[in-house]
Design an enzyme around this catalytic site. Structure first.
Site, PDB file in Angstrom:
ATOM      1  N   LYS A  35     -14.547 -11.594  -6.416  1.00  0.00           N
ATOM      2  CA  LYS A  35     -14.242 -10.242  -6.910  1.00  0.00           C
ATOM      3  C   LYS A  35     -12.756 -10.149  -7.267  1.00  0.00           C
ATOM      4  CE  LYS A  35     -13.609  -8.567  -2.186  1.00  0.00           C
ATOM      5  NZ  LYS A  35     -14.253  -7.839  -1.077  1.00  0.00           N
ATOM      6  N   TYR A 253      20.116  -3.215  -6.676  1.00  0.00           N
ATOM      7  CA  TYR A 253      19.969  -1.760  -6.676  1.00  0.00           C
ATOM      8  C   TYR A 253      20.169  -1.178  -5.285  1.00  0.00           C
ATOM      9  CZ  TYR A 253      18.079  -1.913 -11.414  1.00  0.00           C
ATOM     10  OH  TYR A 253      17.908  -2.090 -12.758  1.00  0.00           O
TER      11      TYR A 253
HETATM   12  C1  LIG Z   1     -14.459  -8.878  -0.109  1.00  0.00           C
HETATM   13  C2  LIG Z   1     -15.724  -9.041   0.626  1.00  0.00           C
HETATM   14  C3  LIG Z   1     -15.992 -10.242   1.300  1.00  0.00           C
HETATM   15  C4  LIG Z   1     -14.960 -11.353   1.440  1.00  0.00           C
HETATM   16  O1  LIG Z   1     -13.941 -10.929   2.311  1.00  0.00           O
HETATM   17  P1  LIG Z   1     -12.774 -11.942   2.761  1.00  0.00           P
HETATM   18  O2  LIG Z   1     -12.074 -11.232   3.837  1.00  0.00           O
HETATM   19  O3  LIG Z   1     -11.923 -12.153   1.556  1.00  0.00           O
HETATM   20  O4  LIG Z   1     -13.460 -13.180   3.169  1.00  0.00           O
HETATM   21  C5  LIG Z   1     -17.227 -10.374   1.913  1.00  0.00           C
HETATM   22  N1  LIG Z   1     -18.145  -9.384   1.854  1.00  0.00           N
HETATM   23  C6  LIG Z   1     -17.922  -8.221   1.218  1.00  0.00           C
HETATM   24  C7  LIG Z   1     -18.966  -7.165   1.202  1.00  0.00           C
HETATM   25  C8  LIG Z   1     -16.701  -8.007   0.584  1.00  0.00           C
HETATM   26  O5  LIG Z   1     -16.474  -6.850  -0.038  1.00  0.00           O
END
Ligand SMILES: *Cc1c(COP(=O)(O)O)cnc(C)c1O
Length: 357
Positions: A35, A253
């Protein structure tokens, strides 16, 4: 030559990290979570290196369609399911597995006209309180879905909110057990943290994300330092300016850093416009020509300052690692009060990316 900043992706490290997952969960199949454009790495750049995975999990339809168009024929799990009933047509066309977490989705599935049944992940809310049915609703939801001609294989899914703690999933596991009672169904529960640290929760499919990219699910690199994970993304740039400071002079800054004595500093072509966190304070680790040193003062949009005291030879053109195999992204994130996930996802589109196979 253009601006010297560059991100490189070590695809061998990615393959290796998938093997680390396989060894951690030898009895489970693996959804590689890609994702957010593969946590900022770019799905298109990295998916083939994960080609031995059992499936890919994500949540944007565009990303799923891209994978299909590139030739991925295996399972694709949409972690948040369909956002609107109309999308079921696309799920049908591209053969996507959907999570189901809300009542309206049951009706939508019931009414959809599909070419073939869709595989379903029924989401139970085990205490995170984001998505999912409460455990005592699962049995009835399950029976409803099971009776639908649009529904194929069904798996029970949940997501842990505190899997980085040794006793962090106990309560959630009880709720999953309650939900699963009498169903005798496949289960998918584990994110990266649970994949590494809670083998009792592995079951049929694990869903690792962050560890594939070689960072820690807890936000602390030392928690995974012995796991064999290797960082995939390295962000490098060069020194484009040198300033010899006199005692009392200020940097950047707000003049937030002040030299207490004569000090040589380097100006690096990297700033928050590249995705480096602006809130990273003086003292955030950085590496110049292989020597660990620290940032100084406020990060600007296009530049930041580093202390050259430990590396007096470094001049214009010296290579700087902002994060990667030496400077762990978790350590930069910790200094900035966040986690590696956020820094990866925030890599700016203006940063050129190369892949190393
Ligand atoms: C993002 C996500 C994962 C993976 O999570 P990590 O902490 O990156 O391993 C697994 N399951 C769901 C439903 C997620 O949204």
């Amino acid at each position: 030559m253009s601006r010297p900043i560059q991100a490189s992706l070590d695809l061998q490290a990615l393959r290796h990290n998938l093997q680390v997952v396989r060894q951690a969960a030898p009895g489970s199949r693996v959804w590689s979570v890609v994702k957010a454009n593969a946590y900022g790495h770019g799905i298109d750049r990295i998916w083939q290196a994960l080609g031995t995975t059992d499936g890919f999990a994500m949540l944007n339809l565009e990303e799923a369609i891209l994978l299909r168009e590139r030739g991925w024929k295996g399972p694709i799990l949409m972690l948040e399911g369909f956002f609107h009933a109309d999308e079921l047509e696309v799920f049908d066309q591209y053969r996507l597995t959907t999570s189901v977490h809300s009542n309206w989705q049951l009706k939508a599935l019931q009414n959809a006209r599909l070419h073939a049944p869709l595989d379903i992940y029924v989401k139970v809310n085990s205490g995170m309180n984001r998505l999912g049915f409460l455990p005592d609703r699962i049995s009835s939801v399950w029976q409803q879905l099971r009776a639908m001609h649009n529904v194929g294989d069904m798996t029970l899914m949940s997501h842990f909110s505190v899997a980085e703690k040794p006793d962090g999933i106990e309560e959630a596991m009880l709720r999953v057990e309650q939900a699963a009672e009498g169903l005798n169904c496949p289960r998918s529960l584990c994110n990266s943290a649970a994949t590494l640290w809670h083998p009792e929760a592995h079951f049929d499919w694990v869903r690792p994300g962050i560890i594939l990219y070689g960072a820690s699910p807890s936000g602390q690199w030392h928690d995974v330092a012995t796991s064999g994970l290797r960082p995939v993304m390295t962000l490098k740039s060069h020194i484009i300016g040198i300033q010899p400071l006199k005692a009392g002079e200020r940097v950047g800054y707000g003049g937030r850093y002040q030299a207490h004595q004569e000090q040589r500093i380097g100006i690096v072509a990297c700033g928050y416009g590249d995705g480096y966190p602006r809130v990273a304070p003086t003292g955030t680790p950085v590496m110049v020509e292989g020597v660990r040193t620290q940032t100084l003062g406020t990060v600007s949009m296009d530049m930041l300052a580093v202390d050259l005291t430990p590396c007096p030879q470094a001049g214009i053109g010296a290579e700087v690692e902002l994060w990667g195999s030496e400077i762990k992204i978790d350590d930069v994130a910790a200094a900035a009060g966040t986690v590696g996930y956020e820094l990866m996802c925030a890599l700016a589109p203006r940063v050129p990316v190369v892949t190393l196979s």
